[in-house]
Design a protein around this motif. Structure first.
Motif, mmCIF file in Angstrom:
data_model
loop_
_atom_site.group_PDB
_atom_site.id
_atom_site.type_symbol
_atom_site.label_atom_id
_atom_site.label_comp_id
_atom_site.label_asym_id
_atom_site.label_seq_id
_atom_site.Cartn_x
_atom_site.Cartn_y
_atom_site.Cartn_z
ATOM 1 N N THR A 1 -3.380 5.433 7.848
ATOM 2 C CA THR A 1 -3.860 4.340 7.523
ATOM 3 C C THR A 1 -2.435 2.913 7.375
ATOM 4 O O THR A 1 -3.351 2.096 7.995
ATOM 5 C CB THR A 1 -4.079 4.517 6.247
ATOM 6 O OG1 THR A 1 -4.872 5.743 6.053
ATOM 7 C CG2 THR A 1 -5.042 3.254 5.471
ATOM 8 N N PRO A 2 -1.799 3.385 6.694
ATOM 9 C CA PRO A 2 -1.087 2.300 7.009
ATOM 10 C C PRO A 2 -0.539 1.936 8.754
ATOM 11 O O PRO A 2 -0.468 0.907 8.784
ATOM 12 C CB PRO A 2 0.634 2.712 6.623
ATOM 13 C CG PRO A 2 0.407 3.910 5.512
ATOM 14 C CD PRO A 2 -0.917 4.387 6.081
ATOM 15 N N ALA A 3 -0.138 2.528 9.364
ATOM 16 C CA ALA A 3 -0.193 2.237 10.883
ATOM 17 C C ALA A 3 -1.355 1.239 11.873
ATOM 18 O O ALA A 3 -1.164 0.549 12.451
ATOM 19 C CB ALA A 3 0.114 3.647 11.755
ATOM 20 N N ARG A 4 -2.782 2.537 11.144
ATOM 21 C CA ARG A 4 -3.973 1.149 11.579
ATOM 22 C C ARG A 4 -3.646 -0.428 11.189
ATOM 23 O O ARG A 4 -4.242 -0.888 11.892
ATOM 24 C CB ARG A 4 -4.900 2.134 10.701
ATOM 25 C CG ARG A 4 -5.891 1.407 11.993
ATOM 26 C CD ARG A 4 -7.425 2.523 11.228
ATOM 27 N NE ARG A 4 -8.555 1.926 11.416
ATOM 28 C CZ ARG A 4 -10.259 1.989 10.581
ATOM 29 N NH1 ARG A 4 -9.782 2.963 9.706
ATOM 30 N NH2 ARG A 4 -10.808 1.584 11.330
ATOM 31 N N LEU A 5 -3.242 0.138 10.111
ATOM 32 C CA LEU A 5 -3.228 -1.459 8.921
ATOM 33 C C LEU A 5 -2.535 -2.533 9.756
ATOM 34 O O LEU A 5 -2.388 -3.762 10.413
ATOM 35 C CB LEU A 5 -3.455 -1.711 7.622
ATOM 36 C CG LEU A 5 -3.984 -1.122 6.947
ATOM 37 C CD1 LEU A 5 -3.536 -0.560 5.410
ATOM 38 C CD2 LEU A 5 -5.235 -2.049 7.067
ATOM 39 N N LEU B 1 0.619 -1.105 0.076
ATOM 40 C CA LEU B 1 0.109 -0.126 -0.330
ATOM 41 C C LEU B 1 0.703 0.911 -0.255
ATOM 42 O O LEU B 1 1.415 1.097 0.139
ATOM 43 C CB LEU B 1 -1.301 0.623 1.221
ATOM 44 C CG LEU B 1 -1.626 1.147 1.650
ATOM 45 C CD1 LEU B 1 -2.456 1.714 0.242
ATOM 46 C CD2 LEU B 1 -2.308 1.278 2.765
ATOM 47 N N LEU B 2 1.073 2.374 -0.996
ATOM 48 C CA LEU B 2 1.222 3.693 -1.125
ATOM 49 C C LEU B 2 -0.327 4.426 -0.998
ATOM 50 O O LEU B 2 -1.042 4.858 -1.703
ATOM 51 C CB LEU B 2 2.050 4.140 -2.289
ATOM 52 C CG LEU B 2 2.919 2.867 -3.349
ATOM 53 C CD1 LEU B 2 3.519 4.015 -4.323
ATOM 54 C CD2 LEU B 2 3.908 2.428 -1.911
ATOM 55 N N ALA C 1 -2.750 -6.728 9.917
ATOM 56 C CA ALA C 1 -3.106 -6.355 8.624
ATOM 57 C C ALA C 1 -1.924 -6.211 7.469
ATOM 58 O O ALA C 1 -1.785 -6.336 6.021
ATOM 59 C CB ALA C 1 -4.189 -6.083 7.806
ATOM 60 N N ALA C 2 -0.869 -6.327 8.387
ATOM 61 C CA ALA C 2 0.468 -5.223 7.150
ATOM 62 C C ALA C 2 1.175 -5.541 8.315
ATOM 63 O O ALA C 2 1.717 -5.719 9.726
ATOM 64 C CB ALA C 2 0.034 -4.246 7.050
ATOM 65 N N VAL C 3 2.631 -5.988 7.853
ATOM 66 C CA VAL C 3 3.814 -5.671 8.535
ATOM 67 C C VAL C 3 4.697 -4.375 9.268
ATOM 68 O O VAL C 3 4.850 -3.472 8.476
ATOM 69 C CB VAL C 3 5.470 -6.429 7.780
ATOM 70 C CG1 VAL C 3 5.833 -6.609 8.190
ATOM 71 C CG2 VAL C 3 4.410 -7.273 6.932
ATOM 72 N N ALA C 4 3.648 -4.386 10.529
ATOM 73 C CA ALA C 4 3.905 -2.962 10.691
ATOM 74 C C ALA C 4 5.316 -2.717 10.953
ATOM 75 O O ALA C 4 5.721 -1.155 10.672
ATOM 76 C CB ALA C 4 3.555 -2.880 12.776
ATOM 77 N N ALA C 5 6.842 -3.406 10.723
ATOM 78 C CA ALA C 5 7.695 -2.898 10.852
ATOM 79 C C ALA C 5 8.609 -2.339 9.469
ATOM 80 O O ALA C 5 9.750 -1.183 9.538
ATOM 81 C CB ALA C 5 8.944 -3.841 11.542
#
Length: 253
Positions: A85-89, A78-79, A94-98
């Motif tokens: 939004t990325p932090a929330r995912l 995701l861009l 739902a995503a690799v936080a690091a």
């Protein structure tokens, strides 16, 4: 886990990715915020040439892309048009936080397709001498939320309310202005800039102090964890070549 995944996103991984490294070519589907559509397409082409991997770009408002990801859309990267939004995912698993990082800092611009309509200080907003003003839905698009901040700072929110036309994304907002359905609108600078200059019409580049920072973050989604092309794309996005392309569209990096 592959060697690339173990070391990504260190410099060694970037060098391996850009040199091809003998890796089998794969495909990655990248969900891209509407304001970044043109740069993303250019980066995807250069990425394919540099790595042999293929990147397919899917464009939409950040809010809509988030909903699609949560509903199982097969995106690997995701861009986003924001950093929230990325932090929330990442927090929601739902995503690799690091993997999250800021790939660009956006700029907001009040733009009209016609010359002489928008002055270089945005005073036209106080005059109200126009029929419609377009902006992206602030609930779905960070650029729309930034536009709301600007109108509030200028004290023109109430007077402009009857004139507002909302696009689902910043891409649709641009189309409202380009087609003439709105006399002017708040769009992304990248949408109207060509080779470092605003291509046509008249514009006010909004000072970044008038709204929340438009930090645009990338994140590796769960569907991309085992995808070599997804890791390669994230690495390429941080390369000097990609950064130069991003700057050429008016973004900070």
């Amino acid at each position: 886990m592959s060697r690339l995944q173990k070391v990504w996103p260190c410099v060694g991984a970037l060098l391996l990715v850009l040199s091809g490294g003998g890796l089998h070519a794969e495909e990655v589907t990248v969900a891209v915020a509407a304001n970044f559509s043109a740069p993303a397409q250019k980066i995807a082409t250069a990425f394919a040439a540099a790595t042999g991997h293929k990147a397919t770009v899917v464009v939409g408002s950040t809010g809509k892309l988030y909903a699609q990801i949560k509903n199982g859309a097969p995106f690997q990267v995701l861009l986003s048009a924001d950093d929230e939004t990325p932090a929330r995912l990442g927090k929601e698993g739902a995503a690799v936080a690091a993997s999250q990082f800021t790939y660009a800092t956006g700029r907001l611009v009040l733009w009209s397709r016609n010359a002489g309509v928008v002055d270089d200080k945005g005073e036209v907003l106080r005059s109200g001498q126009f029929a419609h003003l377009a902006l992206a839905d602030p609930k779905l698009a960070p650029y729309g939320a930034a536009a709301v901040d600007v109108m509030a700072k200028l004290g023109v929110t109430a007077s402009l309310q009857p004139k507002l036309v909302q696009g689902e994304s910043i891409g649709q907002t641009y189309q409202f202005v380009f087609s003439g359905n709105a006399a002017m609108g708040f769009v992304a600078l990248s949408q109207v800039m060509v080779e470092g200059k605003i291509a046509q019409g008249s514009a006010w580049v909004v000072p970044s102090t008038m709204h929340s920072p438009l930090r645009q973050d990338a994140i590796l989604l769960n569907a991309g964890k085992d995808n070599t092309a997804a890791a390669a794309f994230m690495a390429y996005l941080r390369s000097d070549a990609a950064r130069a392309m991003i700057r050429s569209f008016g973004y900070g990096v």
